[in-house]
Design a protein around this motif. Structure first.
Motif, PDB file in Angstrom:
ATOM      1  N   LEU A 120       0.817  -1.216   0.000  1.00 54.48           N
ATOM      2  CA  LEU A 120       0.000   0.000   0.000  1.00 54.48           C
ATOM      3  C   LEU A 120       0.849   1.263   0.000  1.00 54.48           C
ATOM      4  O   LEU A 120       0.434   2.283  -0.557  1.00 54.48           O
ATOM      5  N   GLU A 121       2.032   1.183   0.600  1.00 53.41           N
ATOM      6  CA  GLU A 121       2.908   2.352   0.659  1.00 53.41           C
ATOM      7  C   GLU A 121       3.725   2.524  -0.618  1.00 53.41           C
ATOM      8  O   GLU A 121       3.747   3.593  -1.216  1.00 53.41           O
ATOM      9  N   TYR A 122       4.418   1.471  -1.027  1.00 54.49           N
ATOM     10  CA  TYR A 122       5.366   1.590  -2.135  1.00 54.49           C
ATOM     11  C   TYR A 122       4.753   1.429  -3.518  1.00 54.49           C
ATOM     12  O   TYR A 122       5.330   1.872  -4.499  1.00 54.49           O
ATOM     13  N   LEU A 123       3.617   0.783  -3.607  1.00 48.55           N
ATOM     14  CA  LEU A 123       2.978   0.598  -4.915  1.00 48.55           C
ATOM     15  C   LEU A 123       1.730   1.460  -5.079  1.00 48.55           C
ATOM     16  O   LEU A 123       0.959   1.250  -6.005  1.00 48.55           O
ATOM     17  N   LYS A 182      -7.796  -2.795   8.760  1.00 46.95           N
ATOM     18  CA  LYS A 182      -7.264  -1.656   9.518  1.00 46.95           C
ATOM     19  C   LYS A 182      -5.998  -1.112   8.861  1.00 46.95           C
ATOM     20  O   LYS A 182      -5.822   0.099   8.755  1.00 46.95           O
ATOM     21  N   ILE A 183      -5.121  -2.007   8.427  1.00 44.22           N
ATOM     22  CA  ILE A 183      -3.899  -1.570   7.734  1.00 44.22           C
ATOM     23  C   ILE A 183      -4.273  -0.809   6.468  1.00 44.22           C
ATOM     24  O   ILE A 183      -3.712   0.249   6.171  1.00 44.22           O
ATOM     25  N   GLY A 205      -5.875   4.742   3.488  1.00 45.00           N
ATOM     26  CA  GLY A 205      -7.003   5.281   2.736  1.00 45.00           C
ATOM     27  C   GLY A 205      -7.580   4.332   1.711  1.00 45.00           C
ATOM     28  O   GLY A 205      -8.150   4.763   0.713  1.00 45.00           O
ATOM     29  N   VAL A 206      -7.453   3.025   1.950  1.00 43.44           N
ATOM     30  CA  VAL A 206      -7.922   2.015   0.998  1.00 43.44           C
ATOM     31  C   VAL A 206      -9.011   1.173   1.658  1.00 43.44           C
ATOM     32  O   VAL A 206      -8.895   0.797   2.822  1.00 43.44           O
ATOM     33  N   THR A 207     -10.061   0.887   0.908  1.00 41.56           N
ATOM     34  CA  THR A 207     -11.105  -0.020   1.371  1.00 41.56           C
ATOM     35  C   THR A 207     -10.978  -1.308   0.564  1.00 41.56           C
ATOM     36  O   THR A 207     -11.293  -1.329  -0.631  1.00 41.56           O
TER      37      THR A 207
END
Length: 162
Positions: free
Chosen positions: A32-35, A91-92, A97-99
């Protein structure tokens, strides 16, 4: 322009397989952070597989079969463990900001992951790696190695830092 011709762009599906380990949660966070720019318009699927609940020791008791209430309670706790993992994954994702869509299957995790890839039409599978050596992999197996060799899509293995 493609939409004008009646063609719609297919949304890509990225599946991250999680278990109870920190390395799988790290793989989800890393993805989620790097991609984030690459997967911005993708459907994110958080997947977990519950190994079958082993009840043979309950039936093998010298006292006879266990009460049905005990067996039902064990099955409920086993199911809740998987649902709790999915909640942790949600939760992560929320922190980024992703569902996500969540999916849980029952069976051998490495086989269930690869089956889900085909069934759900996954475009990218992300798995964490425990960073085991060759000897440990020989005796314990490696879900990530199995997925790299058997999944019908590209597989990204996120290693834990040494």
């Amino acid at each position: 322009m493609e939409e004008e011709k009646g063609l719609t762009k297919k949304m890509k599906k990225v599946m991250v397989a999680i278990d109870e380990s920190d390395c799988s949660k790290r793989a989800l966070s890393w993805t989620l952070e790097y991609l984030k720019d690459s997967i911005l318009d993708s459907e994110i699927i958080v997947f977990t597989a519950q190994p079958p609940l082993e009840l043979s020791y309950v039936y093998a008791s010298s006292y006879g079969a266990a009460p049905i209430e005990l067996i039902n309670s064990m099955q409920e706790n086993h199911k809740n463990a998987g649902l709790n993992r999915l909640e942790e994954g949600k939760k992560i994702c929320a922190e980024h900001g992703v569902t996500p869509r969540t999916v849980m299957e029952t069976g051998n995790p490495k086989e269930q992951i690869c089956e889900a890839v085909e069934k759900l039409g996954i475009d990218l599978l992300v798995v964490g790696s425990h960073g085991r050596g060759a000897i440990q992999r020989t005796f314990l197996g490696s879900v990530s190695n199995y997925c790299v060799n058997n999944a019908k899509c590209p597989v990204l293995v996120v290693r834990n830092p040494a």
